[in-house]
Scaffold this motif. Structure first.
Motif, short mmCIF file in Angstrom:
data_model
loop_
_atom_site.label_atom_id
_atom_site.label_comp_id
_atom_site.label_asym_id
_atom_site.label_seq_id
_atom_site.Cartn_x
_atom_site.Cartn_y
_atom_site.Cartn_z
N THR A 119 0.83 -1.21 0.00
CA THR A 119 0.00 0.00 0.00
C THR A 119 0.87 1.26 0.00
N LEU A 120 1.96 1.25 0.78
CA LEU A 120 2.85 2.40 0.83
C LEU A 120 3.52 2.66 -0.52
N PHE A 121 4.05 1.60 -1.13
CA PHE A 121 4.72 1.78 -2.42
C PHE A 121 3.72 2.22 -3.49
N ALA A 122 2.50 1.69 -3.44
CA ALA A 122 1.49 2.10 -4.40
C ALA A 122 1.13 3.57 -4.20
N ALA A 123 1.05 4.01 -2.92
CA ALA A 123 0.76 5.41 -2.64
C ALA A 123 1.89 6.31 -3.13
N LEU A 124 3.13 5.87 -2.91
CA LEU A 124 4.28 6.65 -3.39
C LEU A 124 4.26 6.78 -4.90
#
Length: 250
Positions: A119-124
């Motif tokens: 989720t973090l990498f997708a948000a980034l």
């Protein structure tokens, strides 16, 4: 199998230019110091407030004028869509910088990402892909012909002193009128405009490298008037040198 997205932080000593190409979409940031990038007949500086988004397989040339610490994030081509442009340099928002820092917890590994990390990498990716739609204007042409590339090198080497167009033209073996035409044809800019951009780029380099007073930075890059330096800097970046330096700091 390597993770679909991962991050790493590395520190490099100053060094000459080297070519770089990776098989993943590459988000490259300098967390301390500054990088120089060259690609597509253009050159950029990458201080901590800025990032480069590079499409998988796109070759670039990187040089390190001062010690630098980089924070890099690599995305598998199947993890997210390709960037709109093969290479874009843009300013990072506070949210993007916070996400880059948080993603730094997941380095290269054969272990899959947790749901939280995915989720973090997708948000980034979502945030930086959107930011890349507004490229930084702080770019100078690199030139195509040997004569123009040499003229650009000579100009850059003499930023701190009085540099004359006629002298540069003579050293590259062209009449001033011919070199002026070369600048217009290959860069779309006059030599004077390129000189102004080079001075602002060098100033950004100096501002990112330490705490040198703004007045001294102005003189170092060839300005004899602080007001003229501030005006040129604001015209290109939209901020004063002091405001721009503040944006480098967390």
């Amino acid at each position: 199998m390597t993770r679909r997205a991962y991050s790493f932080v590395r520190t490099f000593a100053p060094g000459p230019a080297r070519d770089l190409s990776v098989d993943r979409h590459y988000l490259l940031c300098a967390s301390a110091g500054v990088l120089r990038l060259e690609a597509q007949d253009q050159a950029w500086l990458l201080p901590p407030a800025r990032a480069a988004l590079i499409e998988a397989g796109r070759p670039i040339r990187v040089s390190i004028p001062h010690p630098v610490t980089t924070a890099s994030v690599l995305f598998d081509v199947g993890f997210t869509q390709a960037p709109r442009a093969s290479l874009t340099v843009f300013d990072l928002s506070p949210l993007a910088r916070a996400l880059v820092t948080e993603c730094g917890r997941w380095g290269e590994s054969d272990e899959p990402l947790t749901t939280y990390a995915e989720t973090l990498f997708a948000a980034l990716a979502a945030v930086t892909w959107r930011l890349a739609e507004q490229p930084s204007p702080v770019v100078v042409p690199a030139g195509r012909s040997p004569e123009l590339r040499r003229a650009l090198r000579l100009t850059e080497q003499r930023l701190g002193s009085e540099v004359r167009f006629e002298d540069v033209a003579g050293e590259v073996g062209l009449a001033p009128r011919s070199l002026a035409r070369r600048f217009e044809e290959e860069t779309g800019m006059t030599w004077r405009a390129v000189l102004r951009r080079m001075r602002v780029l060098r100033a950004i380099e100096e501002l990112a490298a330490g705490d040198t007073q703004v007045t001294k930075v102005a003189y170092t890059v060839g300005y004899t008037s602080l007001s003229a330096f501030n005006a040129a800097f604001r015209e290109l970046t939209g901020r004063t040198p002091t405001q721009y330096r503040a944006s480098f700091r967390p």
